[in-house]
Design an enzyme around this catalytic site. Sequence first.
Site, mmCIF file in Angstrom:
data_model
loop_
_atom_site.group_PDB
_atom_site.id
_atom_site.type_symbol
_atom_site.label_atom_id
_atom_site.label_comp_id
_atom_site.label_asym_id
_atom_site.label_seq_id
_atom_site.Cartn_x
_atom_site.Cartn_y
_atom_site.Cartn_z
ATOM 1 N N CYS A 215 -26.334 2.814 -9.994
ATOM 2 C CA CYS A 215 -25.398 3.945 -10.105
ATOM 3 C C CYS A 215 -26.110 5.202 -10.625
ATOM 4 O O CYS A 215 -26.702 5.202 -11.693
ATOM 5 C CB CYS A 215 -24.250 3.563 -11.031
ATOM 6 S SG CYS A 215 -23.140 4.930 -11.351
ATOM 7 N N GLU B 22 0.824 -1.211 0.000
ATOM 8 C CA GLU B 22 0.000 0.000 0.000
ATOM 9 C C GLU B 22 0.860 1.264 0.000
ATOM 10 O O GLU B 22 0.509 2.255 -0.626
ATOM 11 C CB GLU B 22 -0.956 0.001 1.199
ATOM 12 C CG GLU B 22 -2.059 -1.041 1.095
ATOM 13 C CD GLU B 22 -3.026 -0.769 -0.060
ATOM 14 O OE1 GLU B 22 -2.979 0.318 -0.652
ATOM 15 O OE2 GLU B 22 -3.824 -1.676 -0.369
ATOM 16 N N LEU C 73 11.084 4.319 -7.904
ATOM 17 C CA LEU C 73 9.650 4.397 -7.567
ATOM 18 C C LEU C 73 9.216 5.827 -7.256
ATOM 19 O O LEU C 73 8.039 6.149 -7.319
ATOM 20 C CB LEU C 73 9.350 3.549 -6.322
ATOM 21 C CG LEU C 73 8.732 2.178 -6.502
ATOM 22 C CD1 LEU C 73 8.417 1.572 -5.141
ATOM 23 C CD2 LEU C 73 7.462 2.225 -7.327
ATOM 24 N N TYR D 64 -5.383 6.854 4.803
ATOM 25 C CA TYR D 64 -5.496 5.816 3.774
ATOM 26 C C TYR D 64 -4.736 4.543 4.188
ATOM 27 O O TYR D 64 -5.287 3.440 4.160
ATOM 28 C CB TYR D 64 -4.960 6.324 2.422
ATOM 29 C CG TYR D 64 -4.903 5.190 1.436
ATOM 30 C CD1 TYR D 64 -6.041 4.776 0.773
ATOM 31 C CD2 TYR D 64 -3.730 4.463 1.237
ATOM 32 C CE1 TYR D 64 -6.027 3.683 -0.073
ATOM 33 C CE2 TYR D 64 -3.691 3.369 0.395
ATOM 34 C CZ TYR D 64 -4.846 2.993 -0.259
ATOM 35 O OH TYR D 64 -4.828 1.901 -1.082
ATOM 36 N N CYS E 263 -20.494 -3.311 -15.453
ATOM 37 C CA CYS E 263 -20.332 -2.935 -14.041
ATOM 38 C C CYS E 263 -21.409 -3.582 -13.166
ATOM 39 O O CYS E 263 -22.603 -3.486 -13.474
ATOM 40 C CB CYS E 263 -20.404 -1.420 -13.920
ATOM 41 S SG CYS E 263 -20.229 -0.866 -12.212
HETATM 42 S S1 SF4 Z 1 -20.190 5.058 -13.699
HETATM 43 FE FE1 SF4 Z 1 -21.369 3.763 -12.336
HETATM 44 S S2 SF4 Z 1 -22.110 2.106 -13.621
HETATM 45 FE FE2 SF4 Z 1 -20.508 3.122 -14.740
HETATM 46 S S3 SF4 Z 1 -18.680 1.921 -14.270
HETATM 47 FE FE3 SF4 Z 1 -18.789 3.611 -12.774
HETATM 48 S S4 SF4 Z 1 -19.858 2.809 -11.006
HETATM 49 FE FE4 SF4 Z 1 -20.234 1.418 -12.715
#
Ligand code: SF4
Length: 378
Positions: free
Chosen positions: A223, A52, A95, A135, A217
């Site tokens: 989304c 990481e 790096l 993070y 996706c």
């Molecule tokens: S915009 Fe939304 S649907 Fe499209 S790849 Fe990204 S997370 Fe998936």
Amino acid sequence: MKLETLNFQLPPGWSARTLSALRAKLLAWFDRHRRDLPWRADRDPYRVWVSEVMLQQTTVAAVVPYFDRFVAAFPTVGALAAADEQDVLKLWAGLGYYRRARHLHAAAKRLVADHPGGLPDDPAVWAALPGVGRYILGAVLSQAFDRRLPIVEANSLRVLARLFGHRGDPREGPGKAWVWAAAGAVLPAKRAGDFNQALMELGALVCTPANPRCRQCPLAKVCVANRYDLQAVIPPPKKAKDIVLVNEVAVAVRDRDKVLLCQRPADANRWQNMWEVPHAPVRDDEPPAEAASRVAKELTGLVVEPGAELLTVKHGVTRYAITMTCVEAAVRGGAFARGSYAAGRWLAPAELADYPVSSPQRKLIAALTTPPAQRRLF
Ligand code: SF4
């Protein structure tokens, strides 16, 4: 984290059920599509931590060979703690962001001294280590110990902003607080480390900055950016940095068959304790040969006679776009004086590769180590 997640609002029409379906779908996608990366072989906190730290500001493809070499040389936190800093820097050379390596080394020493029984599952201990920000803390503890701690980096930031249709800039101000709250809110109670990795992996492989593959996706149905066709405007483009152009000269000082390599001081503004061919900015209208003589005198105390230009290396450091012209020069007088540098060594070309140097210096040294038949220097 708890307080932040309380401030996070789900988009209209979303329920707790939507959220749990999303978690299950993303984890299932990750189980099928995760890349086989060397640090994913197990959940060893040391290996997760090293990977990481290396992955910050650096691509997976660039990190893999460095990671393999690093953990082969330092297979445990104890081995890293016992290592000489020069050996750590040498394995990191190329790096970039060398402060990461120094912090990793310093943190390893502290962990070994304070926790001889093994790396602790304790956020307070990790948060107090050099180089461990929010993070790294979330990435190590979620992946190694399955702690429900969020992470935000460039890939997950993009996925979260699009998924929830967040129109502000999630990189700064209230947007930054929002994205951390979102990252905390979406985390499942179990497999938090896998879920964090899944978000990053989806951003790297599917929800890419340009032309995301929404049809492939697992989150496409829920989304917000996909529903309203907002992928191109979420997140908003990064503000362009004001780039400063800098011309530098590097002077490869030779004394017969040896070249001078100098070590930067521990308090240098960057590349601390690393080695280099002396270099400095060129003045306005100063020819490279003249600049080489001046820089050699100012930085090393040596009087040199400049020769041919060897090569030009272009590289970027933060907001500086640097063009470095390397000039070879023969020593004609004076003696090496410490001051600008912590040390100077006259080295045969074959020995130059044994020292930790930055990427632009590596290119320069590669040119210096080209066989004499192909060059005029030696
Ligand atoms: S915009 Fe939304 S649907 Fe499209 S790849 Fe990204 S997370 Fe998936």
